[in-house]
Design a protein around this motif. Structure first.
Motif, PDB file in Angstrom:
ATOM      1  N   VAL A 147      -1.029  10.514   2.576  1.00 44.41           N
ATOM      2  CA  VAL A 147      -0.621  11.143   1.358  1.00 44.41           C
ATOM      3  C   VAL A 147       0.369  10.125   0.956  1.00 44.41           C
ATOM      4  CG1 VAL A 147       0.439  13.098  -0.039  1.00 44.41           C
ATOM      5  CG2 VAL A 147      -1.226  13.319   2.196  1.00 44.41           C
ATOM      6  N   ASP A 148       0.321   9.543  -0.426  1.00 45.06           N
ATOM      7  CA  ASP A 148       1.438   8.602  -0.944  1.00 45.06           C
ATOM      8  C   ASP A 148       2.479   9.349  -1.208  1.00 45.06           C
ATOM      9  OD1 ASP A 148      -0.374   6.536  -0.533  1.00 45.06           O
ATOM     10  OD2 ASP A 148      -1.110   6.547  -2.625  1.00 45.06           O
ATOM     11  N   TYR A 202      -3.650   8.951  -2.453  1.00 41.91           N
ATOM     12  CA  TYR A 202      -4.069   8.657  -1.106  1.00 41.91           C
ATOM     13  C   TYR A 202      -4.346   7.184  -0.777  1.00 41.91           C
ATOM     14  CZ  TYR A 202      -4.676  13.823  -1.273  1.00 41.91           C
ATOM     15  OH  TYR A 202      -4.441  15.345  -1.726  1.00 41.91           O
ATOM     16  N   SER A 203      -4.126   6.735   0.545  1.00 41.80           N
ATOM     17  CA  SER A 203      -4.342   5.508   0.865  1.00 41.80           C
ATOM     18  C   SER A 203      -4.855   5.461   2.480  1.00 41.80           C
ATOM     19  CB  SER A 203      -3.045   4.629   0.687  1.00 41.80           C
ATOM     20  OG  SER A 203      -1.915   5.147   1.404  1.00 41.80           O
ATOM     21  N   GLY A 204      -4.900   4.419   3.076  1.00 46.18           N
ATOM     22  CA  GLY A 204      -5.066   4.429   4.174  1.00 46.18           C
ATOM     23  C   GLY A 204      -6.648   4.040   4.716  1.00 46.18           C
ATOM     24  N   ASP A 205      -6.938   3.633   5.574  1.00 48.15           N
ATOM     25  CA  ASP A 205      -8.373   3.090   5.972  1.00 48.15           C
ATOM     26  C   ASP A 205      -9.612   4.443   5.643  1.00 48.15           C
ATOM     27  OD1 ASP A 205      -7.804   0.658   6.724  1.00 48.15           O
ATOM     28  OD2 ASP A 205      -7.827   0.980   8.845  1.00 48.15           O
ATOM     29  N   ARG A 206      -9.038   5.692   5.777  1.00 45.92           N
ATOM     30  CA  ARG A 206      -9.840   6.784   5.875  1.00 45.92           C
ATOM     31  C   ARG A 206      -9.192   7.710   4.487  1.00 45.92           C
ATOM     32  NH1 ARG A 206     -10.467   9.177  11.249  1.00 45.92           N
ATOM     33  NH2 ARG A 206     -11.738  10.839   9.885  1.00 45.92           N
ATOM     34  N   CYS A 207      -8.311   7.287   3.850  1.00 49.89           N
ATOM     35  CA  CYS A 207      -7.723   8.081   2.884  1.00 49.89           C
ATOM     36  C   CYS A 207      -6.852   9.123   3.283  1.00 49.89           C
ATOM     37  CB  CYS A 207      -8.548   8.595   1.725  1.00 49.89           C
ATOM     38  SG  CYS A 207      -9.596   7.236   1.062  1.00 49.89           S
ATOM     39  N   GLU A 208      -6.371   8.954   4.564  1.00 46.40           N
ATOM     40  CA  GLU A 208      -5.678   9.991   5.507  1.00 46.40           C
ATOM     41  C   GLU A 208      -4.195   9.984   4.816  1.00 46.40           C
ATOM     42  OE1 GLU A 208      -5.414   6.287   8.072  1.00 46.40           O
ATOM     43  OE2 GLU A 208      -6.839   7.198   6.596  1.00 46.40           O
TER      44      GLU A 208
END
Length: 577
Positions: free
Chosen positions: A540-541, A532-538
């Motif tokens: 899905v890699d 997971y990634s993004g500012d809020r782990c939103e």
């Protein structure tokens, strides 16, 4: 609130916004006289004084002796390591810092980023006091240096003659288009500066200078014939001008500003409330930046300006650290003169070079002490100690130290190098991780301080925090748990106790924002789990899952290559359509 600022508006959301907007609105075009007063030096007639940038500039600026160049030979013979770049003035920085950021030089003489043909960045003239502007000695060669009495260009043979910037000066008038009204007396009697003060209602004739009566701030006209005539011209025992053979610089000339006058030089003008009920106030006071002090920020501070970049190994890529950087001395008390604390997350901060000011406890600093930079590293979540680093401070005669380092964070579960020091009375002996000259120190138990942990003090940190020492002002130095802040760790941070869907998703770890680090309005950041990634782990890699049948024999090492295939014919067909 005890302090009041008169230049606040509703659009400003933080103190950072207030300060930033103030300096953008009121550009300081004043050459307000600031002095470095911690060196025995007569710069010229009052109010002239030495500026710290004139120390070790290869010129003798003190007319009563060579005090400003006395110890500078130590810089000339200083040698750097193979992985370091040697600045023009002799100091060393990591080689990877060379030409890495034109906006912020790491050498105090800017030689790692600027060439001789460059000039000081325009934003450094009157703008917000910043790390890249306030503690830099800009010594660039310009046309103003021609025939100024100092050889600043390496002699070259031109058409059989040895030429410098000081040859054939009889053909170079001291009053020309480059020197006229530049704020510097290039002519012996200052003919190039007559008539340049348009702000004054007092009109002096073309053979008179406009002068300031120092203690009365009154302007008078003084005949050019009285300049350098071996006679001190006074009125009411106050000196107007005196004979001097010193070439003056813009840093040492008193000038009345033409626009908004900064009462606090490079500082902020504050009003202090004494009694809220009676509506009584004191006179305005000045909030000075670290480079200055005094009731008008008129004195230049001795300080350490540290640039440091941290590196963590792969096992600590997602570990949040508490970093405590202290300026210590070599006394028996091992006094922490000043310190800064902030959080570091490698996945977030690995490219950041932290800029930190460390101030000495006394003015002037104690030159008999051996000052050092001591760094403690703790895991923020568990408050587990990772290790300590030590960086010595050379050249104690320099008023401003601009140091640059790369610091390696010890790996997870790395065994700390212990040592045997029976002098550690209430503590344990620890070897520094970077181990310069096999140095060790006594890591004191809570409630004890000093070189040998023999000085008791009362720890005022909260019970769920760690007390690692005491500052020079007898305040405990605390490392707070992740959900607390404040100098005693008594204030709760509740942002990460909210619904996880409003903070970090997919099991991400919520980290409250570090006010020291952030200039944005973000209240938290997230450490995302794998996938997971993004500012809020939103987010899905994307991933590819490879499985092998049980009957397949696999080698110990497998190299897998991912190749992206594109069709040239498909691209051509699309262009035709």
């Amino acid at each position: 609130c005890q302090y009041e600022m008169n230049y606040y508006n509703e659009s400003q959301l933080s103190l950072y916004d207030i300060i930033h907007d103030y300096y953008n609105r009121y550009l300081s075009n004043s050459t307000f006289l600031t002095c470095y007063i911690h060196l025995q030096c007569i710069r010229g007639p009052s109010p002239l004084c030495i500026n710290w940038r004139e120390i070790c500039d290869e010129r003798v600026n003190c007319i009563d002796g060579k005090f400003d160049e006395e110890h500078c030979w130590q810089l000339e013979i200083n040698e750097c390591n193979d992985n370091e770049y040697r600045c023009t003035n002799g100091q060393c920085i990591p080689k990877s810092f060379f030409r890495d950021n034109r906006d912020i030089p790491d050498c105090i003489d800017t030689s790692d980023e600027y060439g001789i043909e460059d000039s000081r960045p325009s934003e450094c003239y009157g703008g917000e006091p910043s790390f890249k502007c306030e503690d830099i000695g800009y010594t660039f060669y310009t046309l103003l240096n021609v025939c100024d009495g100092f050889v600043e260009v390496i002699p070259k043979r031109i058409e059989g003659k040895i030429e410098t910037d000081e040859t054939e000066c009889e053909q170079w008038s001291c009053n020309n288009i480059y020197t006229y009204c530049d704020g510097i007396w290039n002519c012996p009697r200052g003919e190039d500066e007559i008539g340049c003060y348009s702000f004054s209602k007092l009109n002096c004739s073309l053979d008179h200078h406009l002068c300031v009566l120092p203690n009365r701030n009154r302007l008078v006209c003084l005949s050019i014939e009285k300049i350098n005539d071996d006679v001190i011209d006074t009125e009411n025992n106050h000196v107007f001008l005196n004979k001097t053979n010193t070439v003056l610089s813009k840093l040492t000339i008193l000038e009345t500003p033409q626009k908004h006058q900064h009462k606090c030089h490079r500082g902020l003008d504050l009003r202090v409330w004494l009694n809220d009920e009676k509506n009584l106030t004191t006179k305005n006071t000045c909030l000075c930046p670290p480079s200055y002090y005094g009731n008008q920020c008129q004195y230049e501070n001795q300080q350490v300006s540290l640039t440091i970049k941290f590196q963590a190994l792969s096992d600590s890529w997602s570990t949040l650290f508490a970093i405590i950087i202290s300026l210590i001395d070599g006394s028996e008390e091992r006094i922490i003169r000043s310190y800064e604390q902030f959080t570091y997350l490698s996945s977030r901060d690995c490219k950041i070079k932290f800029n930190i000011y460390l101030l000495y406890l006394t003015r002037p600093k104690d030159l008999t002490q051996n000052y050092q930079i001591h760094i403690d590293i703790y895991e923020k979540m568990s408050l587990i100690y990772r290790g300590s680093l030590l960086y010595p401070i050379k050249f104690s005669f320099l008023p401003v130290q601009r140091l640059a380092y790369i610091a390696i964070i010890p790996r997870h579960n790395e065994k700390l190098q212990s040592c045997s020091n029976s002098h550690c009375i209430h503590g344990k002996c620890i070897a520094y991780y970077n181990n310069p000259q096999n140095n060790t120190f006594c890591q004191c138990y809570p409630g004890w301080s000093g070189r040998y942990c023999a000085i008791p003090y009362t720890c005022t940190c909260s019970s769920d925090s760690i007390c690692i020492g005491v500052s020079a002002y007898n305040r405990s130095i605390c490392i707070c748990p992740i959900n607390k802040f404040g100098y005693q760790c008594l204030i709760a941070k509740t942002i990460c106790q909210m619904n996880n869907n409003l903070t970090c998703q997919h099991g991400g770890q919520c980290i409250p924002a570090d006010e020291y680090m952030s200039t944005s309005n973000k209240k938290f950041s997230c450490i995302c789990p794998k996938g997971y990634s993004g500012d809020r782990c939103e987010i899905v890699d994307n991933k590819i899952i490879l499985t092998f049948e049980d009957y397949m024999v696999l080698s110990q090492s497998i190299f897998i290559h991912f190749i992206a295939m594109t069709s040239i014919l498909t691209g051509i067909a699309r262009r035709r359509n």
